[in-house]
Design a protein around this motif. Sequence first.
Motif, PDB file in Angstrom:
ATOM      1  N   GLY A   1     -57.948 115.788 -39.228  1.00 30.76           N
ATOM      2  CA  GLY A   1     -57.282 114.508 -39.513  1.00 30.76           C
ATOM      3  C   GLY A   1     -56.590 114.063 -38.555  1.00 30.76           C
ATOM      4  O   GLY A   1     -56.816 112.798 -37.900  1.00 30.76           O
ATOM      5  N   SER A   2     -55.774 114.928 -37.573  1.00 35.01           N
ATOM      6  CA  SER A   2     -55.139 114.511 -36.244  1.00 35.01           C
ATOM      7  C   SER A   2     -56.029 114.435 -35.464  1.00 35.01           C
ATOM      8  O   SER A   2     -56.017 113.031 -34.641  1.00 35.01           O
TER       9      SER A   2
ATOM     10  N   PHE B   1     -49.593 115.730 -31.056  1.00 32.07           N
ATOM     11  CA  PHE B   1     -50.575 115.711 -32.105  1.00 32.07           C
ATOM     12  C   PHE B   1     -50.631 117.167 -32.447  1.00 32.07           C
ATOM     13  O   PHE B   1     -50.689 117.355 -33.925  1.00 32.07           O
TER      14      PHE B   1
ATOM     15  N   LEU C   1     -59.091 112.869 -35.657  1.00 30.75           N
ATOM     16  CA  LEU C   1     -59.691 111.737 -35.876  1.00 30.75           C
ATOM     17  C   LEU C   1     -58.596 110.508 -35.907  1.00 30.75           C
ATOM     18  O   LEU C   1     -58.974 109.219 -35.205  1.00 30.75           O
ATOM     19  N   PHE C   2     -57.338 110.700 -36.128  1.00 29.38           N
ATOM     20  CA  PHE C   2     -56.227 109.657 -35.842  1.00 29.38           C
ATOM     21  C   PHE C   2     -56.089 109.652 -34.364  1.00 29.38           C
ATOM     22  O   PHE C   2     -55.955 108.422 -34.036  1.00 29.38           O
ATOM     23  N   PHE C   3     -56.509 110.668 -33.692  1.00 30.05           N
ATOM     24  CA  PHE C   3     -55.977 110.758 -32.320  1.00 30.05           C
ATOM     25  C   PHE C   3     -56.998 109.553 -31.573  1.00 30.05           C
ATOM     26  O   PHE C   3     -56.693 108.704 -30.690  1.00 30.05           O
TER      27      PHE C   3
ATOM     28  N   ALA D   1     -50.860 110.046 -39.185  1.00 29.87           N
ATOM     29  CA  ALA D   1     -51.359 108.982 -39.869  1.00 29.87           C
ATOM     30  C   ALA D   1     -50.519 108.657 -41.082  1.00 29.87           C
ATOM     31  O   ALA D   1     -50.383 109.683 -41.905  1.00 29.87           O
TER      32      ALA D   1
ATOM     33  N   THR E   1     -50.721 114.890 -40.703  1.00 30.03           N
ATOM     34  CA  THR E   1     -51.324 114.162 -39.287  1.00 30.03           C
ATOM     35  C   THR E   1     -50.004 113.023 -39.201  1.00 30.03           C
ATOM     36  O   THR E   1     -49.509 112.904 -39.918  1.00 30.03           O
TER      37      THR E   1
ATOM     38  N   ALA F   1     -58.709 107.193 -33.373  1.00 32.75           N
ATOM     39  CA  ALA F   1     -58.461 105.801 -33.984  1.00 32.75           C
ATOM     40  C   ALA F   1     -57.143 104.923 -33.331  1.00 32.75           C
ATOM     41  O   ALA F   1     -57.229 103.938 -33.172  1.00 32.75           O
ATOM     42  N   ALA F   2     -56.235 105.605 -33.288  1.00 37.31           N
ATOM     43  CA  ALA F   2     -54.957 105.070 -32.890  1.00 37.31           C
ATOM     44  C   ALA F   2     -54.482 105.209 -31.288  1.00 37.31           C
ATOM     45  O   ALA F   2     -54.986 104.131 -30.587  1.00 37.31           O
TER      46      ALA F   2
END
Length: 165
Positions: free
Chosen positions: A9-10, A62, A12-14, A74, A72, A16-17
């Motif tokens: 999850g982290s 992260f 993916l968020f890395f 997120a 995460t 995306a953000a």
Amino acid sequence: MRTIQAIAGSALFFIAAPGVVAGVMPCVLTDRYRLPLSTLPGLVPAGWILILAAAALLLHSFARFALEGLGTPAPVAPTERLVVGGIYRHVRNPMYVAVLSTILGQALLFSSWAVFGYGIVAAAAMVSFVRLYEEPTLARRYGAEYEAYRRAVPRWLPRLTPWRG
């Protein structure tokens, strides 16, 4: 299993953000991603130093969320525990500091006023998000533990000695 989910999850968020905010957007604002064009001595090395240091800081931050907090960054998948180890013992918002440092580094590297201006807008958005959403949410979720941490560790400019709460 929770650790693997937190890492995934982290990651993916890395992408995306910070990947969009500090990677895609500066690229959209400048066509100079191919070649540093600064004529002032020192700007290109300073830009690279900021970018590389920020990348290391961001990866560390992260990893702390996934491994220490078991969650995460997120808001939809928050940590189970308050993350206060590693770089978080020096500054409360190292991810935002790293993203803004990356943007500033790119503004220097590519001599781009557009990227610099974007960094100012991004900083205003981050400050607003932290003050209006993140801090109240953390205070509700972690209570006295967060309040003690918040009082001891600065938001943006790192303290020199690590907090040992």
